[in-house]
Design a protein around this motif. Sequence first.
Motif, mmCIF file in Angstrom:
data_model
loop_
_atom_site.group_PDB
_atom_site.id
_atom_site.type_symbol
_atom_site.label_atom_id
_atom_site.label_comp_id
_atom_site.label_asym_id
_atom_site.label_seq_id
_atom_site.Cartn_x
_atom_site.Cartn_y
_atom_site.Cartn_z
ATOM 1 N N UNK A 102 9.018 144.622 21.994
ATOM 2 C CA UNK A 102 9.897 145.485 21.306
ATOM 3 C C UNK A 102 11.407 144.771 21.783
ATOM 4 N N UNK A 103 11.520 144.198 23.185
ATOM 5 C CA UNK A 103 12.638 143.853 23.666
ATOM 6 C C UNK A 103 12.954 142.413 23.260
ATOM 7 N N UNK A 154 16.486 141.572 21.921
ATOM 8 C CA UNK A 154 17.666 141.955 22.956
ATOM 9 C C UNK A 154 17.579 140.798 24.023
ATOM 10 N N UNK A 155 16.368 140.391 24.230
ATOM 11 C CA UNK A 155 16.392 139.324 25.162
ATOM 12 C C UNK A 155 17.060 137.926 24.553
ATOM 13 N N UNK A 177 19.068 137.939 37.378
ATOM 14 C CA UNK A 177 18.919 138.795 36.290
ATOM 15 C C UNK A 177 18.398 138.461 35.291
ATOM 16 N N UNK A 222 14.623 138.281 35.799
ATOM 17 C CA UNK A 222 13.917 139.583 35.940
ATOM 18 C C UNK A 222 13.553 140.185 34.317
ATOM 19 N N UNK A 223 14.821 139.627 33.765
ATOM 20 C CA UNK A 223 14.647 140.208 32.379
ATOM 21 C C UNK A 223 13.735 139.305 31.330
ATOM 22 N N UNK A 227 10.817 138.408 32.757
ATOM 23 C CA UNK A 227 9.580 138.890 33.220
ATOM 24 C C UNK A 227 9.345 140.405 32.660
ATOM 25 N N UNK A 228 10.500 141.037 32.290
ATOM 26 C CA UNK A 228 10.624 142.300 31.799
ATOM 27 C C UNK A 228 10.157 141.987 30.318
ATOM 28 N N UNK A 229 10.629 141.274 29.478
ATOM 29 C CA UNK A 229 10.432 140.930 28.205
ATOM 30 C C UNK A 229 9.049 140.740 27.993
ATOM 31 N N UNK A 255 6.557 141.637 30.519
ATOM 32 C CA UNK A 255 5.483 142.954 30.662
ATOM 33 C C UNK A 255 5.649 143.976 29.328
ATOM 34 N N UNK A 256 6.683 143.981 28.525
ATOM 35 C CA UNK A 256 6.803 144.867 27.533
ATOM 36 C C UNK A 256 5.891 144.525 26.203
ATOM 37 N N UNK A 304 18.009 146.351 26.867
ATOM 38 C CA UNK A 304 16.450 146.293 26.055
ATOM 39 C C UNK A 304 16.806 147.924 25.818
ATOM 40 N N UNK A 324 6.857 149.313 30.161
ATOM 41 C CA UNK A 324 8.151 149.024 29.225
ATOM 42 C C UNK A 324 9.249 149.910 30.010
ATOM 43 N N UNK A 344 10.175 147.644 32.734
ATOM 44 C CA UNK A 344 10.851 146.727 32.246
ATOM 45 C C UNK A 344 12.306 146.822 31.782
ATOM 46 N N UNK A 386 14.362 147.123 35.054
ATOM 47 C CA UNK A 386 14.405 146.033 35.637
ATOM 48 C C UNK A 386 15.523 144.910 35.038
ATOM 49 N N UNK A 420 19.832 144.129 38.688
ATOM 50 C CA UNK A 420 18.522 144.640 38.390
ATOM 51 C C UNK A 420 18.209 145.899 39.396
#
Lengths: 322, 322
Positions: free
Chosen positions: A199-200, A203-204, A233, A236-237, A239-241, A243-244, B200, B237, B240, B243, B248
Motif C-alpha cells: 500500500x506504500x 508514496x514511495x 533514509x 530504509x524507505x 526496505x519499508x515499502x 516489507x509492507x 507512507x 507495515x 515500515x 522506518x 529514520x
Amino acid sequence: MTHAIARAHPNIALVKYWGKRDASANLPATGSLSMTLDVFPTTTTVTVDPVLARDLLVLGGEERDGVPRERVERFLDLVRAASGSAAHARVETVNTVPSAAGLASSASGFAALAGAAAAAYGLDLDERGLSRLARRGSGSASRSVIPGFAVWHAGTDDETSFAEQVPAPDLAMVVTMVDCREKAVSSREAMRRTVLTSPFYPAWVSSTRQSLESALSACAAGDVERLGRIAETNALRMHAVIQACDPPLRYLSPASVEIFDRIAALRERGIGAYATADAGPNVVVLTRPEDATTVAAEIAGLAETVTAHPGPGLQVLERVPR
Amino acid sequence: MTHAIARAHPNIALVKYWGKRDASANLPATGSLSMTLDVFPTTTTVTVDPVLARDLLVLGGEERDGVPRERVERFLDLVRAASGSAAHARVETVNTVPSAAGLASSASGFAALAGAAAAAYGLDLDERGLSRLARRGSGSASRSVIPGFAVWHAGTDDETSFAEQVPAPDLAMVVTMVDCREKAVSSREAMRRTVLTSPFYPAWVSSTRQSLESALSACAAGDVERLGRIAETNALRMHAVIQACDPPLRYLSPASVEIFDRIAALRERGIGAYATADAGPNVVVLTRPEDATTVAAEIAGLAETVTAHPGPGLQVLERVPR
C-alpha cells in the motif's frame, strides 16, 4: 566469427530504483542515483557465430540453460534487431561479485553484455546509447555504463531513459558481505510484488522523486552529510515499502540491522557514515575515503568488508576483427 | 480520605494503533484490535486526600516527579472535572511489566489508573465509560479495560471512541523479552514524527482500516491462520511506516528480526505462528495454545519468553469507604 570483450562494474544506488513504469522497456517509476564501484568487475566475451542454432551462455566456465540463457537471448534479440544480423552468439561471462546477493551482479552483467554485444554485432553506440541498451537487460545496468556517479533519468520512453555522469563529492563505499547466498526472491519478482501489493508504493514513488532532487543538489554542493542522510533514509524507505507487501517480504537480516545500528552509533561519535542496502542483506556504507578504515574496523567481526571507490564506466577491451 | 485499588493487564494489538487524529482527546486515526493478556498486571491505588497541594505519583515504591507525574495530574484533572471534586490524590502504582519497552505498560497503567481514580472519586462509569476515560490517559489503555479480545472503535469524537469485546478464536501469545530497557524514543513522540515525516503515513491509515475489517471477519470466523497473517502483515507495515520517517526511526533489533525469521521458518514446518511487535524490540508470537510450547522452545536461547492467554478486563479490587 567476430568477438568482443567488455568489462563493467557493479553500482550501488544512493537513491534507489524500485518499481517499473513499463516492464517491457524497463522504464523505471522514478529516476535514481548511483556510484559505479572500482571492485567486482564482470568481464563478458560475445562471439558471433553463424553456425549456432541458438545463443549459448557460459557463466563462470559453466554452460547455463533455462531462465538466465533465455534472458540473454531476449537481450541479444534487441541487438540483432538493431544490427540487422540474424546470427547467434556464444556469451562467456566471468563475475567477480557474488551473484544475486543484492550486490548488483545483474547491473555489471548486463552493462558488460551490452558493451560486448554492441561491439561484436557492429553497433555504433555512444555512452547514452549503451546505457539505454544496458537498461533493456536490467534497469540498473544503465548506470554501470557510466563512470563514477550516475543519474539514471526516468525519462518518458525508451529514448529518454538513460544514465549520465554527475559531479559528486569524494566518497568511498565499504561493502559488507553479510550473506552472499542467492536470495529467495529476485529483485524483479519483489518489485512486481511491491507494485501489486504494497500500500506504500505510490508514496514511495513520490518520495523517491523528491529524494533524487535533494540528492542531486547535495551532490552539486559537495555536501557529504546531506547526501549520506538522504541515501540512508531512501534505502530504509525502500526496505519499508518492500516489507509492507502482502505477504511481507524482508531482505535485511539480523546482521544487516546490526550494521545499521553500528553505523548510527558511529555517527554519534562524529564519523560521517551512512548505510544503504539493495534488495539483499549486504549493507554498503557511504563515507569519506579517509574514514573508510574506521568504518571497516567497526564492522569487522560482523562481516567481511571490501572498500570501493568510484570506478570506471563500461570498457570495451577488445574487438576482433577490429 | 477515600481510596480505591484497581488492576489491569497489558494488551497486544493484532491490528495496530499508530497515529492520532486528535492529540488532545486521544482520538486514533484508525480502529484497532487487541488481546488483553493474563500476565504482567499493573495494580494502582488512588487515595483522594484533600490535604495534598498537588497529585503525588509513587511508581514501584519510588516517588516520581517530572513528566510521569504531570501526565497523571492531567489525567486526574479530567476525573476531578467529571466528579466535581477539587481534591488531589496520591497514586501508587506497581507494574509487573517492564516499563517503556514496547510491552504496553502505559496501557495497563492508565487502565488501572482510570479504574482506581473513577472509584476513588465516586464516578459511576460502565465499561464503555471506563474505556473512554482510560483512552484519555493513553490510547491503547482503552483496550486494557476489556477482557479477552477488544476492538477499539476509532469513533468520531470522545463519546464514540471506546473499546469493546469481540469474539475471537482461542489464541495464546508467546511474549519474548528481547530487550526491556527503556526505549530511546517514546511511542507518543514516534507517532508524532510518523504523522509529520513519514511519506507512507496516509497509506498506513487506509491499509490499517482494511486490515481491521478483515481481522474482525477472521475473528468472527474463528480463522486463526487468516487472523495471524493479517496481524503479522499489519505489524510489519507499522514498523515500515516508522522506518520511513526522516530521520529514520527503527524499533526492531537484530534479535527481533531473528525471531521474525524463526517464526517464518516455523510456519514452513506447518506450525501456525505469527509474529507482531509494538514500538519496541520485543516480538510477540500469536499461536494456538497447544503450539505455544513449540514456539517458546524455538525462541529459547534468543530471548526469555512468557506465554500469555486472554486475560481479564479492568478490575476494581477495593474501595474504602465502600
